[in-house]
Design an enzyme around this catalytic site. Structure first.
Site, mmCIF file in Angstrom:
data_model
loop_
_atom_site.group_PDB
_atom_site.id
_atom_site.type_symbol
_atom_site.label_atom_id
_atom_site.label_comp_id
_atom_site.label_asym_id
_atom_site.label_seq_id
_atom_site.Cartn_x
_atom_site.Cartn_y
_atom_site.Cartn_z
ATOM 1 N N HIS A 289 -0.040 2.571 -7.742
ATOM 2 C CA HIS A 289 -0.951 3.718 -7.586
ATOM 3 C C HIS A 289 -2.233 3.542 -8.406
ATOM 4 C CE1 HIS A 289 1.954 5.865 -5.276
ATOM 5 N NE2 HIS A 289 2.706 6.281 -6.271
ATOM 6 N N LEU B 61 0.866 -1.171 0.000
ATOM 7 C CA LEU B 61 0.000 0.000 0.000
ATOM 8 C C LEU B 61 0.902 1.219 0.000
ATOM 9 C CD1 LEU B 61 -2.700 -0.968 2.684
ATOM 10 C CD2 LEU B 61 -2.946 -1.016 0.199
ATOM 11 N N ASP B 62 0.472 2.276 -0.670
ATOM 12 C CA ASP B 62 1.270 3.494 -0.710
ATOM 13 C C ASP B 62 1.487 4.029 0.699
ATOM 14 O OD1 ASP B 62 1.126 3.262 -3.456
ATOM 15 O OD2 ASP B 62 -0.562 4.650 -3.626
ATOM 16 N N LYS B 63 2.512 4.824 0.857
ATOM 17 C CA LYS B 63 2.842 5.381 2.168
ATOM 18 C C LYS B 63 1.665 6.139 2.771
ATOM 19 C CE LYS B 63 6.253 8.422 4.420
ATOM 20 N NZ LYS B 63 7.449 9.268 4.223
#
Length: 251
Positions: free
Chosen positions: A196, A106-108
């Site tokens: 993303h 998962l993105d930051k």
């Protein structure tokens, strides 16, 4: 897994220390097997049958660990990073010694469901590009998300690099109101895991994601009682469903 293994290896695997530390514990008489003190750290034991105690605490052997984490914002989905805190840094030593890794990423700035395990086979099955494991996200999106967007996602949209996404299901929970600055609240189920991807899909229809949270992966649902940063082991039922998930292969 072999039926028997060395005592020091087993105890190291179950978090009681390094092999040298365990050797010292054995020498001090702190380790018992089936009610008897042992003096040989290389003793062959059967973790499924033998009762192994260390300083009065039973050693429970697990080959694999499966953790559901509600990933908070600000940490990265990696086992190590030179700049940022990682999801592994959130774990107690009880679980960290299993050397788990995140299944996917998962993105930051994205929060929500992240599976951590040391079971490489399960991770491969969930991430294999030949299989389509559905992932559902809750998102807040600037502007008014409408049925036109839902139709576009259902047909597949072209991302900024030209990749055409698989059909995705968009569920509009609360329509946004741009005049009042209220974002749309939606759920989106995708069958891939491109970099993303959710943000880029909305970008493709001229909108911007301002909050993103993954709420399910396959049959695994994020536990609503887990606050960001908290985690727990999967239940036997959750693990069984994940292992037996009916994922579709590309034709």
């Amino acid at each position: 897994m072999k039926a028997t293994q060395r005592l020091d290896k087993l105890l190291a695997h179950t978090g009681f220390g390094t092999r040298s530390e365990i050797k010292l514990l054995v020498k001090q008489g702190a380790v018992e097997v089936n009610g008897k003190q042992v003096k040989d750290s290389g003793l062959q034991v059967n973790p499924q049958k033998d009762v192994i105690m260390v300083e009065g605490k039973r050693a429970v052997y697990k080959e694999f660990v499966y953790l559901m984490l509600n990933k908070p914002q600000g940490v990265v989905s990696a086992t190590e990073d030179n700049r940022d805190r990682t999801v592994i840094d959130l774990l107690d030593d009880e679980y960290a010694h299993f050397a788990p890794f995140p299944v996917g990423r998962l993105d930051k700035d994205t929060e929500g469901l992240l599976l951590l395990t040391n079971d490489g086979k399960l991770a491969h099955n969930l991430l294999s590009p030949r299989k389509h494991v559905p992932k559902t996200y809750y998102a807040e999106v600037e502007g008014a998300v409408g049925e036109e967007d839902a139709r576009a996602f259902a047909a597949g949209v072209a991302l900024d690099d030209g990749y055409e996404t698989m059909p995705a299901k968009l569920n509009i929970l609360v329509p946004g109101d741009p005049l009042l600055g209220k974002p749309s609240k939606i759920e989106l189920t995708i069958m891939e895991g491109k970099f993303h991807q959710v943000k880029r899909m909305f970008q493709a229809v001229g909108k911007k994601v301002v909050f993103l949270k993954r709420i399910s992966m396959g049959n695994l649902l994020l536990d609503e009682y887990l606050s960001p940063g908290e985690y727990r082991e999967l239940t036997e039922a959750e693990l069984a469903e994940l292992q037996q998930a009916d994922v579709t292969k590309k034709g």
